[in-house]
Design a protein around this motif. Structure first.
Motif: not given
Length: 194
Positions: A19-40
């Motif tokens: 939610x903080x990344x959304x408030x700040x408009x931090x796309x990289x921050x939002x992206x880093x918080x979603x699962x990636x294929x490598x995480x799996x």
């Protein structure tokens, strides 16, 4: 595996960071918080990274978005069209089972649109109430979002005409549903996410 209370604290921190990344408009921050294929543990060389992991997102009034690419495009669009947004989270509940965590909360959202053409300040602020479910998965890099689902909370109307129409579909297009939610293609209440 960490202690249960530590897991809950880590999930709470990841949820707050989202939610903080959304408030700040931090796309990289939002992206880093979603699962990636490598995480799996998926080798991206042989798979389309946009479809692996089947992350999903439902913004209020939007259809289901699946795949990392589609989900992140939605956040880029929302951030590009939202000048100001602030989340006040209430009723936050975290449940952790193994490597999966479920967070439910109420998003009390305050958002502002573009300034009027002659003005230098934000347009009018709009408040909305949304309930959300965020599903996280433990990864080597910490807890990451697997799914986000948000739904608006419809406020009861004090207008007698609205209550009369609510019981009679022939008197209203969508009884009990605000006009801005009637369009299934609409991006959500005033276009803001959760």
């Amino acid at each position: 595996m960490s202690a249960p209370h530590t897991d809950v604290e880590q999930v709470e921190a990841a949820n707050a960071a989202f939610y903080e990344a959304l408030e700040q408009g931090d796309f990289e921050g939002v992206s880093a918080l979603w699962l990636t294929p490598a995480d799996l543990g998926v080798d991206e060389t042989y798979h389309d990274p946009a479809d692996i992991g089947v992350v999903s997102c439902v913004h209020p009034g939007w259809p289901v978005l699946t795949g990392r690419g589609e989900v992140l495009r939605s956040y880029a669009l929302i951030m590009a069209n939202t000048d100001y947004i602030q989340f006040f989270l209430t009723d936050v509940h975290v449940s952790v089972t193994g490597d999966t965590a479920l967070v439910t909360c109420t998003e009390n959202i305050l958002s502002g649109g573009p300034a009027p053409e002659d003005g230098e300040e934000l347009g009018p602020l709009v408040g909305q109430l949304v309930v959300a479910t965020n599903v996280f998965r433990r990864t080597p890099d910490g807890w990451k979002l697997w799914s986000h689902h948000a739904s608006p909370v419809l406020a009861e109307s004090d207008d007698a005409d609205d209550s009369a129409d609510a019981g009679h579909p022939e008197n209203a297009d969508s009884p009990g549903i605000p006009d801005d939610l009637d369009d299934p293609g609409a991006p959500g209440i005033d276009g803001t996410p959760s």
